[in-house]
Each structure stands twice: as C-alpha cells, then as structure tokens.
Design an enzyme around this catalytic site. Structure first.
Site, PDB file in Angstrom:
ATOM      1  CD  GLU A 153      18.032 -36.660  -8.307  1.00 32.79           C
ATOM      2  OE1 GLU A 153      18.571 -36.896  -9.399  1.00 32.79           O
ATOM      3  OE2 GLU A 153      16.874 -36.977  -8.057  1.00 32.79           O
ATOM      4  CD  GLU A 210      13.875 -33.842  -8.847  1.00 24.79           C
ATOM      5  OE1 GLU A 210      13.848 -34.857  -9.574  1.00 24.79           O
ATOM      6  OE2 GLU A 210      14.803 -33.026  -8.832  1.00 24.79           O
TER       7      GLU A 210
HETATM    8  C1  BGC Z   1      16.423 -35.195 -11.692  1.00 24.89           C
HETATM    9  C2  BGC Z   1      15.630 -34.426 -12.732  1.00 24.89           C
HETATM   10  C3  BGC Z   1      15.131 -35.376 -13.795  1.00 24.89           C
HETATM   11  C4  BGC Z   1      14.239 -36.407 -13.135  1.00 24.89           C
HETATM   12  C5  BGC Z   1      13.606 -37.402 -14.094  1.00 24.89           C
HETATM   13  C6  BGC Z   1      15.782 -36.493 -11.290  1.00 24.89           C
HETATM   14  O1  BGC Z   1      16.766 -37.433 -11.015  1.00 24.89           O
HETATM   15  O2  BGC Z   1      16.675 -34.384 -10.579  1.00 24.89           O
HETATM   16  O3  BGC Z   1      16.452 -33.443 -13.262  1.00 24.89           O
HETATM   17  O4  BGC Z   1      14.463 -34.726 -14.829  1.00 24.89           O
HETATM   18  O5  BGC Z   1      15.008 -37.144 -12.222  1.00 24.89           O
HETATM   19  O6  BGC Z   1      14.569 -38.187 -14.700  1.00 24.89           O
END
Ligand code: BGC
Length: 454
Positions: free
Chosen positions: A165, A364
């Site tokens: 990111e 993610e």
């Molecule tokens: C990040 C994580 C974070 C998650 C939830 C993502 O933007 O890569 O490190 O914990 O969001 O906020």
C-alpha cells in the site's frame, strides 16, 4: 452452486511484521520509524506500541500450527527491513534472516506457500534520517535489501510482494502525518510516491536475480464514490463527481497507471506538486517509468471499502472532502460494508488495464468488530463471517466475469497492533489476549476452514 474458482486458487491469510512480531530489539534488529513514532508523543489511541504485539517472533511455531489447522495453502507475511539491515544498508544480519528462514521452512513443511512482502511501512530509522522516501537514494537501498532477501529465501518463497500500500504510506504517513514517519508534505507528497514506485521497480529486478518466484505489489484500492452531503450517491453533483475523479487519481491510479501503463495518470492537476509527474525532471528522471513498469507477474488488491467523496468545502490541501457513505452497515471502525464494491473494483481494473493486467490476488480483505466472548468463552463473530462470506462471493462473481483472480487473503490471522488504533481494533480470525498472549480461534476461523475444505 457458488461460482467456481480456479483449482489452484490460493486461500490465505495476511499479517505484517510490525503488527505481530514484537521483539523489536532482539537478535540485532535495528529501530524502524514505527518504533520511534509509537514511543514519541501521542500517536496511538490506547498509547500502546508494537514492542510486544502478538509476540509472534517467539511464538511463530504456535502461529504456523494455527495456519496449518486453518487449512490455508498460502500465508502472506512481511519481513521487517530493520531485522535484515538494522541500519538500512550493508550486509544482511544473519540472525534476522535466520528467523524468516525458520518461518519459511516451517510453512513449507506444512504445505503452506510463503508469500513474502518486503515492505509493510517499517523503514529503518537511519534511512529516515537520510530523508526516507523523500530521498531518491531510498529506492536504491530498497533494491539492495530486496537482493539480500532474495538470495536468502528466493528458492523457497512462492510469491513476492514488494510494497504494501504505497498509497496509504504516502497519504497517512507523509501527508496527514497520522502514521509514521508523521510528515505533512502538503506542498509536494509526490516524491514519496515516485520513490516508492521506483524502489518497487528496482526491487523487481533484484528479486528476479535470485528467485524464480512471481513478483507482485499490494496496492490499496478505495473506489471513489461521489456522494452528496447526505452520503447518498443519488444526490452527488457534477462538482462531487469531479472531486471523486481527483481522489481516484490520487489514491488509486497514481499507484497503478505507472506500473501497468508506464505513465502517471491525468487528473492530478488539483494537487500541489503534481506538475512534477507530468514530464521528465529532477524527480522523474529518464528511464524511471520504464523501471517502474518492469513487467509484473501479479497485482495485489487490498480492499476494505469504497470512499465517499464530495466537492471540497474548504480551501484545504486536497481538492476533495471525504464524506460518510450512508445506507450500508458499518464495521467497528465505522467503515461501510460493501462487498459488491470488491466485485466492481476487480471488474473495473480488468476493464481499465485490459491487455496489460496480470493475475490478481486479493491480498487483504477483512474487518474489525468488537468480538465480545459468549459465556462459554467462544467468540461468535457472525458479523465477520457475513463480511468475509460476502467478499468471497464478490471474488467468485468477478472470476465468473472473466477477471483473473488467483487468490484471497483474509486480513488478518491474528488480532494485532492496528497502527494508530493500537489494540482497540481487532481484525483477526484468532482472538489474542494481549496480556497473556493466549490465542483463541473465533467462529470465523472455523467458518474459513470449512470454506477452504469445501
Ligand atoms: C493495512 C494493514 C491494516 C489494515 C486495516 C491495511 O491498509 O495494510 O496493515 O492493519 O489495512 O486497517
């Protein structure tokens, strides 16, 4: 019958080093920008740090056993750069490398593909002192680090991810300053973006020198929804739509167009400093875009929610306002739950980057909820199950529409250190009692295991 997924689909979970490892001074690890940021001042909601976090550095065997029991065939973790190069330069620290060596081997022993992210925001402090990502040199240091990691683990890592990111690292860390390193570069955040992208391109080549594993980047995508002041899309004006386009250029396309189209996007004219991306100059030097657009094997997509955007209501540093989106349930973070947004995002990436779009992974996807245990001590996190189930269905729908999605990684395996929220926001399939480090799988863990088995 649900829409089918490819037979070799990767079902995984994701974590990051600073959020879980702890042991921040063990075995020669140097300080990172997050160590100092959490220790100095008032940056974290509950005043906590990642000093201990989930103590994963010492308990990784237990965590790998949880992964094995969960049945995932891939695990995305990140390496802490300051474990490998404590001061950001020079030869690799053998003790730091040995930890990831053990982790990778124990994953492979259990049939789990190691998916290694090189950088999840924990820059060695010494490099920050030399300018951090505002300095072009940092891109070259990142490639040196990538080469060290590839030489050590390149025979066993199955998928590389260079950066996590860069958009969030730029905007939160170097524009608003609520993340480390806490800078507010309102007049020109673009060198930070450009140098990360350049570092990515240089690292792709460095990784490939010693590893045949495919290489990806994990971008955050936040689809821009123009909404009116009431948070409804129906009441958006032309000005709101123009603001949403600007947000899309700044948050999404800035980190994908140069990678896949070898150019910076249009639509950045409302941002101070963006003119420097328009041609070649002391920032964007001849050959940079060719380096940045070095062929990618895969694109990682991190998706949480769309962003509600409206026309700016004050002459602030950005040509848009963030607005709440109405009409959807929200997570404990207050983020709207919009599973169809993931399908639409994947389909729109396919349309925008049609001929050059590589394989994609959802690197993610997840949510925080309060997770109160029942009288029997069980965490019946039905909200999380509903969230994840909706997002998996969105991936199936995108695949059915022809989008080449090859895997899905839940954020996260464990409740962990959630940056400025400290330990107040829990994203894990596994509950962690931070006082005792006791791990307790939640109902969502059993649900995900059953899904993978099926
Ligand atoms: C990040 C994580 C974070 C998650 C939830 C993502 O933007 O890569 O490190 O914990 O969001 O906020």
């Amino acid at each position: 019958m649900p829409d089918p997924l490819p037979p070799d689909f990767r079902w995984g979970v994701a974590t990051s080093a600073y959020q879980i490892e702890g042991a921040t001074t063990a075995d020669g690890r140097g300080p990172s920008i997050w160590d100092t940021f959490t220790h100095d001042g008032d940056h974290v909601a509950d005043g906590t740090t990642g000093d201990v976090a989930c103590d994963h550095y010492r308990r990784y065997r237990e965590d790998v056993a949880l992964l094995a029991d969960l049945g995932v065939n891939a695990y995305r973790f990140s390496l802490a750069w300051p474990r490998i190069q404590p001061s950001g330069t020079g030869v690799g620290n053998p003790d730091g490398l040995a930890f990831y060596d053990r982790l990778v081997d124990s994953l492979l022993e259990r049939g789990i593909d190691p998916v290694a992210t090189l950088y999840h925001w924990d820059l060695p402090l010494t490099l920050q002192a030399a300018g951090g990502w505002t300095a072009r040199e940092t891109a070259y240091r990142f490639a040196d680090y990538a080469a060290i990691v590839s030489a050590a683990l390149g025979d066993r890592v199955r998928l590389w991810i260079t950066l996590n990111e860069p958009a969030i690292h730029t905007i939160y860390g170097h524009f608003w300053g609520m993340h480390a390193p806490g800078l507010q570069l309102f007049d020109d955040p673009f060198p930070v973006a450009h140098h990360q992208l350049l570092g990515h391109g240089l690292a792709v080549a460095a990784l490939r020198a010693d590893s045949a594993a495919p290489v990806a980047i994990a971008n955050n995508y936040s689809p821009a929804w123009a909404v009116g002041p009431d948070g409804e899309r129906g009441s958006a004006t032309d000005e709101d739509r123009a603001a949403a386009d600007a947000y899309d250029a700044f948050h999404n396309r800035l980190y994908t167009d140069p990678l896949l189209l070898c150019r910076y996007p249009d639509g950045l004219h409302g941002f101070s400093g963006a003119d420097r991306l328009a041609g070649e100059n002391d920032l964007v030097r001849p050959g940079d875009l060719a380096t940045i657009s070095t062929w990618l094997d895969a694109l990682g997509v991190n998706y949480y929610n769309p962003a509600g955007i409206g026309a700016p209501s004050w002459p602030g540093p950005l040509p848009y306002d963030m607005r709440l989106i109405e009409g959807f349930p929200t997570t404990y973070f207050g983020w709207p739950v919009v599973p169809d947004g993931l399908r639409d995002l994947l389909v729109s990436l396919r349309q925008r980057y049609a001929h050059v779009l590589p394989d994609m992974y959802v690197t993610e996807s997840g949510c925080s909820y309060e997770d109160v245990p029942g009288p029997d001590g069980i965490f019946e996190d039905e909200d999380r199950i509903a969230y994840l189930s909706g997002h998996v269905d969105a991936v199936r729908a995108a695949v059915a529409a022809g989008v080449p999605v090859r895997g899905y990684f839940v954020w996260s395996l464990l409740d962990n250190f959630e940056w400025t929220e400290g330990f107040t926001k829990r994203f894990g399939l596994v509950h962690v009692d931070f006082a005792t480090q006791r791990r307790t799988p939640k109902a969502s863990y059993a649900w995900y295991r059953a899904l993978i088995r099926a």
